[in-house]
Design a protein around this motif. Structure first.
Motif, PDB file in Angstrom:
ATOM      1  N   GLU A 256       0.834  -1.204   0.000  1.00  0.00           N
ATOM      2  CA  GLU A 256       0.000   0.000   0.000  1.00  0.00           C
ATOM      3  C   GLU A 256       0.872   1.259   0.000  1.00  0.00           C
ATOM      4  N   ARG A 257       1.918   1.248   0.792  1.00  0.00           N
ATOM      5  CA  ARG A 257       2.816   2.413   0.826  1.00  0.00           C
ATOM      6  C   ARG A 257       3.500   2.623  -0.525  1.00  0.00           C
ATOM      7  N   ARG A 258       3.930   1.542  -1.148  1.00  0.00           N
ATOM      8  CA  ARG A 258       4.593   1.688  -2.454  1.00  0.00           C
ATOM      9  C   ARG A 258       3.626   2.243  -3.497  1.00  0.00           C
ATOM     10  N   ARG A 259       2.398   1.735  -3.522  1.00  0.00           N
ATOM     11  CA  ARG A 259       1.409   2.223  -4.487  1.00  0.00           C
ATOM     12  C   ARG A 259       1.126   3.710  -4.279  1.00  0.00           C
ATOM     13  N   ASN A 260       1.131   4.146  -3.013  1.00  0.00           N
ATOM     14  CA  ASN A 260       0.839   5.553  -2.701  1.00  0.00           C
ATOM     15  C   ASN A 260       2.061   6.455  -2.826  1.00  0.00           C
ATOM     16  N   GLY A 261       3.201   5.878  -3.126  1.00  0.00           N
ATOM     17  CA  GLY A 261       4.414   6.686  -3.257  1.00  0.00           C
ATOM     18  C   GLY A 261       4.880   7.271  -1.944  1.00  0.00           C
ATOM     19  N   SER A 262       4.584   6.603  -0.836  1.00  0.00           N
ATOM     20  CA  SER A 262       4.957   7.104   0.489  1.00  0.00           C
ATOM     21  C   SER A 262       6.476   7.103   0.658  1.00  0.00           C
ATOM     22  N   LYS A 263       7.006   8.170   1.243  1.00  0.00           N
ATOM     23  CA  LYS A 263       8.451   8.313   1.429  1.00  0.00           C
ATOM     24  C   LYS A 263       8.777   8.481   2.919  1.00  0.00           C
ATOM     25  N   PRO A 264       9.948   8.021   3.338  1.00  0.00           N
ATOM     26  CA  PRO A 264      10.346   8.236   4.734  1.00  0.00           C
ATOM     27  C   PRO A 264      10.592   9.716   5.004  1.00  0.00           C
TER      28      PRO A 264
ATOM     29  N   LYS B 107      10.607  12.903   8.520  1.00  0.00           N
ATOM     30  CA  LYS B 107      10.625  13.155   9.958  1.00  0.00           C
ATOM     31  C   LYS B 107       9.232  13.002  10.554  1.00  0.00           C
ATOM     32  N   ASP B 108       8.220  13.203   9.727  1.00  0.00           N
ATOM     33  CA  ASP B 108       6.839  13.179  10.207  1.00  0.00           C
ATOM     34  C   ASP B 108       6.259  11.767  10.138  1.00  0.00           C
ATOM     35  N   GLU B 109       5.216  11.545  10.910  1.00  0.00           N
ATOM     36  CA  GLU B 109       4.529  10.252  10.906  1.00  0.00           C
ATOM     37  C   GLU B 109       3.856  10.025   9.556  1.00  0.00           C
ATOM     38  N   ARG B 110       3.836   8.788   9.107  1.00  0.00           N
ATOM     39  CA  ARG B 110       3.180   8.450   7.844  1.00  0.00           C
ATOM     40  C   ARG B 110       1.664   8.613   7.979  1.00  0.00           C
ATOM     41  N   PRO B 111       0.962   8.849   6.872  1.00  0.00           N
ATOM     42  CA  PRO B 111      -0.502   8.980   6.918  1.00  0.00           C
ATOM     43  C   PRO B 111      -1.209   7.751   7.481  1.00  0.00           C
ATOM     44  N   ASP B 112      -0.608   6.552   7.311  1.00  0.00           N
ATOM     45  CA  ASP B 112      -1.264   5.342   7.815  1.00  0.00           C
ATOM     46  C   ASP B 112      -1.104   5.165   9.320  1.00  0.00           C
TER      47      ASP B 112
END
Length: 560
Positions: A124-132, A134-139
């Motif tokens: 799910e993170r890869r599909r959404n293009g989530s990146k590391p 300093k802030d908390e991830r949306p999930d």
């Protein structure tokens, strides 16, 4: 005389490695990876009968639950007592114990409908293009990558990390925890110096180092018998208290990581606020695992990072004197004196550190303690192999000499002598076995951490800590890649093709060149890349594949 001494040294090394569950060759005659028949509620009476039968026949006693393991080690039924004594015979107890990894349900071609919750979140993170960042991830989740080392066996986890990179999953993790050699692999993963630099450390640098990295003749000195080998007389006389080690970690952590295949330090520093590296080692004074990181000032330079890695890799008795860390939070300690090598340094502000294997060889517990909701645990030992090992007089000599005589660490010696570190490892494997089958929970369910273990399948020989054959190490890299590919590729029809993809990603041609004859023109070029530039297509089995070497699945338009 020389041949006899070499035989003695070899015997010492084999017994020592077995002490840590690192036998040179471990095979399995049958593969039964997907049968889960153990009874979680087996009564103590049934368990005791099994133990008694196995003891009378001197057979291995399989243990499948944490409760049975605890009862077994406490010998509550007085089965493993020494003659005319109430003391437990831990050597015999360990010799009969058998605990094996059993996690092949993850990524199984036979179970295409089963996807571990951690893999679902990562996809799910890869599909959404989530990146590391300093802030908390949306999930709202925190995914940790836990990397086991194991000396040269770390080539397996280096291959596993390569598969994560190939599948484009490197940005899906929030933090990386490394134990022993897993710290080095984790550092190259964070700097994105894959696919070559991490694995090349193993199949190029360390396999061709000769005595500069592993000097087996010094094994006799590690058990206090250096005077038996004339070649060691000068070393014994001139370096009475701190002889040269069997395992020279400076070759790996100074010559290789800092000079030959330099870690991209600027990139590493930049990533510490987004995807930090946590080095797990063993505190011999605090008698617990210790986490070293940049955030808390454990290291601020590449040289200090290497010292922290040294502590995590410091195999007791064969990797030199203990490393003593100055724990005072003062700017005055941020210099060379902060890391002091030496045995029995009796200063209150110093914490003597040794290999992570003492308290946390699989560094997922530290990840959980620091808030990880999901942990991918990369194991370097194959499923189906007994992880408990056995004891011998040579191992007892090494432990007594290192922990008791040299460092006066009575509690650690007692802990090691009763094989409690083996119990910890066995318990971790049992926990991970159960976690592998915990695949029905929603991936956003944070009521308990999601643990996703990855280990190569049963039936493959286990690579030893001190293996130096290039072909064996290279094959270990491929096997690790293959297993992780099968576990994480999103298309279930791709499961089972991991080894085929591994052979394309790490082609046979890598073994065609002599690493000692390849000299990259700059710090960012790998040996294999240099070899291709120098030789073109000559000697390539399939010239059409050259363009694809080192590229990711996304770049090649392949399934991921």
């Amino acid at each position: 005389m020389g041949n006899n001494i070499n035989c003695v040294a070899l015997i010492c090394s084999i017994f020592y490695l077995n002490r840590f569950g690192c036998a040179f060759v471990i095979t399995r005659n049958h593969v039964n990876s997907f049968t889960f028949t153990y009874d979680r509620t087996a009564g103590s009476a049934r368990h005791r009968q099994r133990v008694l039968r196995a003891k009378s026949k001197k057979e291995k006693i399989p243990i499948h639950t944490a409760k049975d393991l605890e009862d077994y080690y406490n010998d509550s039924k007085n089965i493993f007592r020494k003659k005319n004594s109430q003391d437990i015979d831990y050597d015999t107890l360990l010799e009969r114990l058998s605990v094996e990894g059993d996690t092949q349900i993850i990524g199984s071609p036979s179970h295409p409908d089963i996807v571990h919750p951690t893999a679902r979140l990562i996809h799910e993170r890869r599909r959404n293009g989530s990146k590391p960042s300093k802030d908390e991830r949306p999930d709202g989740c925190k995914i940790a990558l836990s990397i086991e080392g194991g000396g040269m066996r770390g080539c397996v986890t280096a291959g596993m990390v390569s598969a994560l990179y190939y599948l484009g999953l490197e940005d899906c993790f929030d933090v990386v925890y490394g134990a022993s050699a897993g710290t080095v692999i984790g550092a190259y993963f964070i700097t994105r110096q894959f696919p070559w630099f991490g694995p090349e450390i193993y199949y190029d640098s360390l396999t061709t180092a000769g005595n500069s990295f592993i000097d087996s003749k010094r094994l006799l000195r590690s058990v206090g018998l250096g005077l038996l080998d004339p070649r060691l007389l000068k070393d014994v006389v001139s370096r009475r208290n701190n002889g040269k080690p069997v395992l020279n970690l400076d070759f790996l952590l100074k010559y290789t990581v800092q000079e030959k295949k330099p870690l991209n330090w600027d990139k590493f520093v930049d990533m510490q606020s987004k995807q930090p590296l946590k080095i797990v080692t063993s505190g011999c004074k605090s008698e617990s695992s210790v986490i070293l990181d940049m955030e808390n000032g454990s290291f601020n330079t590449l040289e200090e990072l290497a010292r922290c890695m040294h502590a995590s890799c410091l195999l007791p008795g064969i990797a030199g004197p203990i490393l003593n860390l100055d724990t005072r939070n003062s700017e005055n300690t941020l210099d060379a004196g902060r890391f002091l090598f030496g045995n029995d340094i009796n200063e209150d502000f110093r914490e003597p550190l040794a290999d992570a294997l003492v308290y946390e060889p699989l560094p997922y517990r530290s990840a959980i303690s620091e808030g990880a909701t999901h942990v991918v645990v990369l194991r370097s030992r194959p499923d189906g192999a007994d992880v408990t090992g056995k004891s011998s007089i040579f191992e007892r000599m090494i432990m007594r000499r290192f922990f008791l005589r040299k460092n006066k660490l009575k509690n650690i010696f007692k802990y090691m002598r009763s094989h409690r570190h083996k119990k910890q490892y066995a318990e971790d494997v049992i926990t991970l076995n159960e976690a592998a089958k915990d695949y029905d929970r929603d991936y956003l369910d944070k009521s308990a951490p999601h643990l996703m273990p990855i280990a190569i399948a049963p039936g493959f020989p286990e690579i030893s800590r001190l293996e130096t054959r290039r072909e064996e190490i290279f094959e270990g890299v491929r096997r690790g890649f293959a297993r992780t590919y099968d576990a994480f590729v999103e298309d279930p029809n791709e499961r089972g093709r991991g080894y085929e993809v591994a052979k394309q990603y790490f082609p046979d041609e890598i073994l065609n060149y002599n690493p000692l004859e390849i000299h990259p023109s700059d710090d960012s070029s790998s040996a294999f890349e240099t070899y291709i530039k120098q030789n073109g297509l000559n000697g390539m089995n399939d010239a059409t594949l050259v363009e694809s070497f080192g590229k990711t699945a996304l770049e090649l338009g392949k399934p991921r």
